[in-house]
Design an enzyme around this catalytic site. Sequence first.
Site, mmCIF file in Angstrom:
data_model
loop_
_atom_site.group_PDB
_atom_site.id
_atom_site.type_symbol
_atom_site.label_atom_id
_atom_site.label_comp_id
_atom_site.label_asym_id
_atom_site.label_seq_id
_atom_site.Cartn_x
_atom_site.Cartn_y
_atom_site.Cartn_z
ATOM 1 C CE LYS A 131 -3.744 1.985 2.854
ATOM 2 N NZ LYS A 131 -4.548 1.735 4.082
ATOM 3 C CB SER A 206 -7.627 3.594 2.914
ATOM 4 O OG SER A 206 -6.924 2.930 3.958
ATOM 5 C CB SER A 230 -8.315 0.572 5.693
ATOM 6 O OG SER A 230 -8.981 1.795 5.833
#
EC number: 3.5.1.99
Length: 532
Positions: A131, A206, A230
């Site tokens: 990420k 996210s 997330s």
Amino acid sequence: MAPSFTVRIQWFLLRALGFLIGLVGRAALVLTGPKFASKTPRPVTEPLLLLSGMQLAKLIRQRKVKCIDVVQAYINRIRDVNPMINGIVKYRFEEAMKEAHAVDQKLAEKQEDEASLEKKWPFLGVPFTVKEAFQLQGMPNSSGLMNRRDAISKTDATVVALLKEAGAIPLGITNCSELCMWYESSNKIYGRSNNPYDLQHTVGGSSGGEGCTLAAACSVIGVGSDIGGSIRMPAFFNGIFGHKPSPGVVPNKGQFPLAVGVQALFQCTGPMCRYAEDLTPMLKVMAGPGIKRLKLDAKVHLKDLKFYWMEHDGGSFLISKVDQDLILAQKKVVVHLETILGASVQHVKLKKMKYSFQLWATMMSAKGQDGKERLKFVDLLGDHGKHVTPLWELIKWCLGLSVHTIPSIGLALLEEKLKYNNEKCQKFKAVEESLRKELVEMLGDDGVFLYPSHPTVAPKHHVPLTRPFNFAYTGVFSALGFPVTQCPLGLNAKGLPLGIQVVAAPFNDHLTLAVAQYLEKTFGGWVCPGKF
């Protein structure tokens, strides 16, 4: 504890505003969105892409497969598919190929036995993605914030360093929502990520770029973070596995934004992957010394576990009703556990679950032990730049001039409204403590709780703006501090992933991970996009 009329009106107006913005967004998507010949990527044809990280590492250690061939296979897949899904936002192919060549050379020169190699490098030669919010040396670390677009990592986040030390090879970094605070992965630097099961649908957030990258077979294991869902929402929307560990087990150092104060206790870094057998080995590596707090090597006898389940939150007026497809998928699991596995399965009604959003909001509103206020989102928006005035940004956004996304502007505008005062915090803190006690007593050290991962399957782009509180289905377990594994359960009639959360009491991660492997074996796990 029913909400007042004024509060209901405020929530109604907020959802109405989200609905209007969502309509504008949907119209813009139809008129200007990217057009592809197919709504899903091509199915995987390369066999190496259909092996788990553990299987790949074993074949590489045994010298039956060259690491350079594995990495090249993933690079080819990424070049073919990533333009459609926009999951990986920065490649490091040249470096990855050099690292793969070094692995092959090391294996050719040294004749260490397989057991020794596995102990030193459990993920030797296995490709992975990270990420973008995490530091990966030489790669951007903006978290989708335009002011940070030139921020380049000079070192690795702790978990990234641990995976590299275990032999894994990073292929690149993946998209996220602006400042990791929304459940659609879109920002002004990298654009929007698309769901590989239907490009018109969201990947979640996210860690959404990570979710769609893994689901599209552009990576096999990945790194995500979670303070409200997330990891779990993107894993659910993209039909893969994601684990939110017990708090404090896996180090969070080296990501932006990094939670501080009370919120730091609830931010969790964890593994995301296509194959359940990779979850435990990944967690062992990523946790470092923190692994001693878990019992991952304990033998789990599934038949002796106590299973509890609940099909919805009990009727919160803020949140969508649970899709019938998801209820039916959950009931299939319940029936199987009861009739085939022969386990104890009990339906429960936890009345306090309908306050899920309020419990998460209480956690996010809490002051630190030193009495200091938490870091404001509007201040984070101004990182590496000037202070942001939310109302002015909204005006600029309407004119197409803002460098921020509408969810971020909306959160900055409503931050103080959404923040609970001391009286409300105390009220819902009591509810949280009561629910936590109820769940801990119910689950003990031999129970798991089955609960929907989200009220709906992956929605179309921009629709989350009309359902801003639906993340509470995952957020509640962040507030409670429980370990959770999201498990895929096949696809619905429209080809979108189904799934379920498996929850255990704190530090009983081994139970949810064992159930994840069983559900994968029973219900098929990840399904290749475009296959059906």
